[in-house]
Enzyme design. Structure first.
Site, PDB file in Angstrom:
ATOM      1  N   ASP A  83       0.734  -0.747   2.884  1.00  0.00           N
ATOM      2  CA  ASP A  83       1.627  -1.210   1.822  1.00  0.00           C
ATOM      3  C   ASP A  83       1.142  -2.594   1.410  1.00  0.00           C
ATOM      4  O   ASP A  83       1.292  -3.568   2.154  1.00  0.00           O
ATOM      5  CB  ASP A  83       3.070  -1.243   2.336  1.00  0.00           C
ATOM      6  CG  ASP A  83       4.067  -1.504   1.211  1.00  0.00           C
ATOM      7  OD1 ASP A  83       3.660  -2.047   0.163  1.00  0.00           O
ATOM      8  OD2 ASP A  83       5.257  -1.182   1.377  1.00  0.00           O
TER       9      ASP A  83
ATOM     10  N   TRP B 126      10.412  -2.864   5.692  1.00  0.00           N
ATOM     11  CA  TRP B 126      11.168  -2.811   4.433  1.00  0.00           C
ATOM     12  C   TRP B 126      12.081  -1.594   4.488  1.00  0.00           C
ATOM     13  O   TRP B 126      11.632  -0.480   4.763  1.00  0.00           O
ATOM     14  CB  TRP B 126      10.178  -2.712   3.271  1.00  0.00           C
ATOM     15  CG  TRP B 126      10.792  -2.640   1.907  1.00  0.00           C
ATOM     16  CD1 TRP B 126      11.795  -3.422   1.409  1.00  0.00           C
ATOM     17  CD2 TRP B 126      10.421  -1.748   0.851  1.00  0.00           C
ATOM     18  NE1 TRP B 126      12.076  -3.066   0.111  1.00  0.00           N
ATOM     19  CE2 TRP B 126      11.256  -2.044  -0.264  1.00  0.00           C
ATOM     20  CE3 TRP B 126       9.477  -0.733   0.737  1.00  0.00           C
ATOM     21  CZ2 TRP B 126      11.167  -1.359  -1.465  1.00  0.00           C
ATOM     22  CZ3 TRP B 126       9.385  -0.053  -0.460  1.00  0.00           C
ATOM     23  CH2 TRP B 126      10.216  -0.355  -1.541  1.00  0.00           C
TER      24      TRP B 126
ATOM     25  N   LYS C 186       4.968  -8.317  -8.058  1.00  0.00           N
ATOM     26  CA  LYS C 186       5.085  -9.695  -7.579  1.00  0.00           C
ATOM     27  C   LYS C 186       3.972 -10.587  -8.121  1.00  0.00           C
ATOM     28  O   LYS C 186       4.236 -11.625  -8.723  1.00  0.00           O
ATOM     29  CB  LYS C 186       5.072  -9.730  -6.047  1.00  0.00           C
ATOM     30  CG  LYS C 186       6.411  -9.474  -5.395  1.00  0.00           C
ATOM     31  CD  LYS C 186       6.834  -8.031  -5.485  1.00  0.00           C
ATOM     32  CE  LYS C 186       8.164  -7.789  -4.782  1.00  0.00           C
ATOM     33  NZ  LYS C 186       8.583  -6.373  -4.877  1.00  0.00           N
TER      34      LYS C 186
END
Length: 398
Positions: A211, A130, A246
């Protein structure tokens, strides 16, 4: 002071979204930004969130500050979710969790905490990773290096090279690992591979920083925490940055957490004391609403069940769009085997589309894709999939 300062470049993903918003083409499609969309192209508010908010509206008595670390009930719910309700880490109280403003905030709090005591450490991220990992850890003062991850030839994980790179990382350095639904590739480690990496971390003495932004978007809430459990079993120090953006759809509530797992309860108490000093000089204490919503859902059996059902529906829709994209590209006669897209997990995929194809899609068809060909499968719907597949076929033939 700004007369001699050049403007900063726009964020590669959020800047693309701004361009998308200004596009007047009614057929435009945004496959760039990492936000879940339903089949109507909207980012929905989950029913369980609405129900929790209604309960909070009726029962909330104060808007006073939360503690520096956030609501203790929230922290406990986060630990049960990411580690498992029966986890030895939870029962032994050897983890410290603070409510952070989103997954990004969790990463930055963790980065600042590490830099406070180990500023000479290097941060290792996957190649690719990312993009904001580089910005977050770089802004915290770290030098950043990369370990092998994605194999562009077979569109899968290059585990042998990855493991070889991890073997060479010195003790005290920090390795950022995507727990599931790797962003941007969609390619994850297998269970056996995670076991090997967890053992290696203990042997080599580098610190895992997990993460965990997409729990529930891979195979399921319980299945997706497998990696977290392997590092817990290793009895080593590690970090987990988690997010409810999310899987709860709480994007604009900035609801996340940083959890520091240690070998003992005494060490967890020390870690918590220093987490609080980092938070105090950054944002003082966290925003309450999103955390209260998540905590209410996770601590109310009926709402928890509703959430799992809604999360499964989101996960299944993305799987359906993966299958539809592969089938649609084949029907359009696009050359190449795109079956790898069905094997990936989560919202993202490296499509294999060149930057030239990505540019043609944006300029000619108003289909917005991040440079490098990363696509968000949740941006596809039953109403735009045919348009997208036909546009890709045209762009690849040009």
């Amino acid at each position: 002071m700004w007369k001699t300062i050049q403007p900063a470049p726009p964020d590669s993903i959020l800047g693309l979204t701004e361009e998308f918003k200004n596009d007047q083409n009614p057929e435009k499609v945004n496959l760039g930004v990492g936000v879940y969309k339903d089949d109507a192209g909207s980012t929905p508010i989950l029913r369980c969130v609405k129900a929790a908010e209604k309960e909070l509206l009726e029962t909330e008595k104060s808007k006073s500050y939360l503690p520096i670390s956030g609501d203790p009930a929230y922290a406990a719910a986060v630990q049960r979710l990411i580690l498992g309700a029966e986890s030895e880490v939870v029962s032994s109280a050897r983890a410290a969790t603070v409510h952070a403003p989103g997954g990004t905030g969790a990463l930055r709090v963790g980065a600042d905490l590490i830099h406070k005591f180990n500023p000479q450490a290097r941060i290792w991220v996957s190649s690719p990773t990312w993009a904001n990992h580089n910005g977050i850890f770089g802004a915290a003062g770290f030098e950043i290096d990369r370990y092998a991850y994605y194999n562009t030839e077979n569109k899968g994980l290059d585990f042998d090279k990855m493991f070889s790179d991890l073997e060479k990382i010195p003790a005290g350095d920090v390795v950022v690992l995507h727990t599931c639904c790797h962003n941007p590739s969609g390619v994850d480690l297998s269970a056996d591979q995670w076991k090997l990496v967890a053992v290696l971390a203990g042997q080599k003495g580098w610190i895992p920083f997990l993460d965990f932004a997409y729990q529930g978007f891979g195979d399921g809430v319980n299945e997706d925490r497998f990696a977290v459990e392997q590092f817990a079993a290793a009895g080593i120090d590690y970090y987990v940055a988690s997010s409810f953006s999310k899987n709860f759809g709480l994007y604009n509530e900035r609801t996340g957490a940083i959890t520091v797992v240690t070998p003992s309860a005494a060490e967890a108490m020390v870690a918590m004391s220093h987490l609080k000093t980092v938070v105090r000089t950054n944002y003082s204490n966290p925003p309450a609403h999103g955390g209260l919503v998540a905590s209410t859902i996770l601590n109310t059996p009926e709402l928890h069940t509703m959430w799992l059902e809604e999360l499964a529906a989101m996960r299944n829709r993305i799987v359906d769009m993966r299958k539809a994209l592969v089938a649609g590209l084949a029907q359009q006669g696009v050359e190449g085997d795109f079956s790898f897209i069905e094997k990936q997990r989560g919202m993202f995929s490296f499509s294999g589309w060149s930057d030239e194809v990505v540019s043609r899609l944006r300029m000619n068809k108003s289909i917005y894709v991040v440079g490098g060909g990363r696509i968000n499968l949740a941006g596809l719907t039953t109403s735009n999939i045919e348009y997208v597949c036909a546009a890709v076929a045209e762009a690849m033939k040009s």
